[in-house]
Design a protein around this motif. Structure first.
Motif, PDB file in Angstrom:
ATOM      1  N   ASP A   1       2.537   1.743  -3.392  1.00 32.33           N
ATOM      2  CA  ASP A   1       1.650   2.286  -4.422  1.00 32.33           C
ATOM      3  C   ASP A   1       1.364   3.765  -4.223  1.00 32.33           C
ATOM      4  OD1 ASP A   1       1.459  -0.013  -5.883  1.00 32.33           O
ATOM      5  OD2 ASP A   1      -0.437  -0.674  -4.986  1.00 32.33           O
TER       6      ASP A   1
ATOM      7  N   THR B   1       0.834  -1.200   0.000  1.00 32.62           N
ATOM      8  CA  THR B   1       0.000   0.000   0.000  1.00 32.62           C
ATOM      9  C   THR B   1       0.867   1.248   0.000  1.00 32.62           C
ATOM     10  OG1 THR B   1      -1.777  -1.131   1.189  1.00 32.62           O
ATOM     11  CG2 THR B   1      -1.777   1.270   1.254  1.00 32.62           C
TER      12      THR B   1
ATOM     13  N   ASN C   1       5.552   1.149  -9.072  1.00 34.91           N
ATOM     14  CA  ASN C   1       4.434   1.889  -8.489  1.00 34.91           C
ATOM     15  C   ASN C   1       3.843   2.855  -9.531  1.00 34.91           C
ATOM     16  OD1 ASN C   1       6.270   4.004  -8.542  1.00 34.91           O
ATOM     17  ND2 ASN C   1       5.967   4.611  -6.421  1.00 34.91           N
ATOM     18  N   PRO C   2       2.658   3.393  -9.278  1.00 36.40           N
ATOM     19  CA  PRO C   2       2.020   4.274 -10.263  1.00 36.40           C
ATOM     20  C   PRO C   2       2.873   5.482 -10.645  1.00 36.40           C
ATOM     21  CG  PRO C   2       0.407   3.553  -8.645  1.00 36.40           C
ATOM     22  CD  PRO C   2       1.745   3.082  -8.148  1.00 36.40           C
TER      23      PRO C   2
END
Length: 226
Positions: free
Chosen positions: A23, A20, A42-43
């Motif tokens: 991300d 979490t 990750n984004p």
């Protein structure tokens, strides 16, 4: 009745929390294998590449971010082969999501569960900004003094000869040539002369070479007093 041990449940909880955080962090981050293939991104990292995290999986990080110096990559590869666990930095450039080339630094930290295990690479990207395009030549690409120096060089004059003919010191001539080399991104004096003709600083088709702002011998002859 089977079940997950307390230790196993704790490990799952902490793994989920780590994912979490991974991300949501704004810094572009990826986990790669020792060969540089992306295992997880990750984004923020995906956004720098103009795609989604899933589409980065399996891509070579050095195909996504081009190193400025190949020797940096070679040194890192050798260090990893020897199982050194230092932090490594590579200066890179890449096409941003808006199509403008960007530049920054990749930092790679080897990580593994044990010292003897083959490490993965935790890769973080530091974005330094957009790479500025080369400056366009100005309306006056050379001063009259620089143009005179270039004309003498085009005629084969040495630094000492240029200094005598222009009233400068040899160091003064070298100073002007260095400024021109930086401004025009020229590697040597031959390239400086070629750029001078291309930019219209020197007059083509005349000998001895002359600055475009100077009258040539032909001009003098054509305008003689009758």
């Amino acid at each position: 009745m089977g079940g997950t041990s307390p230790g196993g449940r704790d490990a799952v909880v902490w793994r989920n929390r780590a994912l979490t955080l991974f991300d949501r962090v704004a810094v572009p981050v990826a986990v790669c294998d020792v060969y540089g293939a992306v295992l997880l991104a990750n984004p923020a990292m995906a956004a720098e590449c103009g795609t989604s995290p899933g589409r980065l999986r399996g891509r070579d990080v050095l195909d996504l971010f081009r190193p400025e110096e190949a020797t940096q990559v070679d040194r890192i590869a050798e260090a990893l082969r020897l199982r050194h666990r230092s932090r490594y930095q590579v200066t890179v450039r890449w096409p941003g999501p808006d199509g403008v080339e960007r530049h920054g630094e990749l930092t790679a930290d080897p990580v593994s569960d044990t010292v003897d295990a083959t490490p993965a690479l935790l890769v973080m990207l530091r974005v330094l900004g957009d790479r500025e395009p080369p400056a366009e030549p100005s309306a006056s690409p050379a001063t009259p003094a620089e143009a005179r120096i270039l004309a003498l060089l085009a005629g084969g004059a040495t630094t000492a000869r240029v200094a005598r003919d222009t009233g400068l010191t040899p160091d003064g001539v070298t100073y002007h040539l260095r400024r021109l080399s930086t401004r025009w991104n020229a590697a040597n004096r031959t390239e400086l002369v070629a750029r001078a003709y291309a930019l219209g600083v020197l007059t083509p088709g005349v000998w001895p070479p002359a600055a475009a702002t100077e009258p040539t011998e032909g001009d003098h002859r054509g305008h003689g007093v009758t």
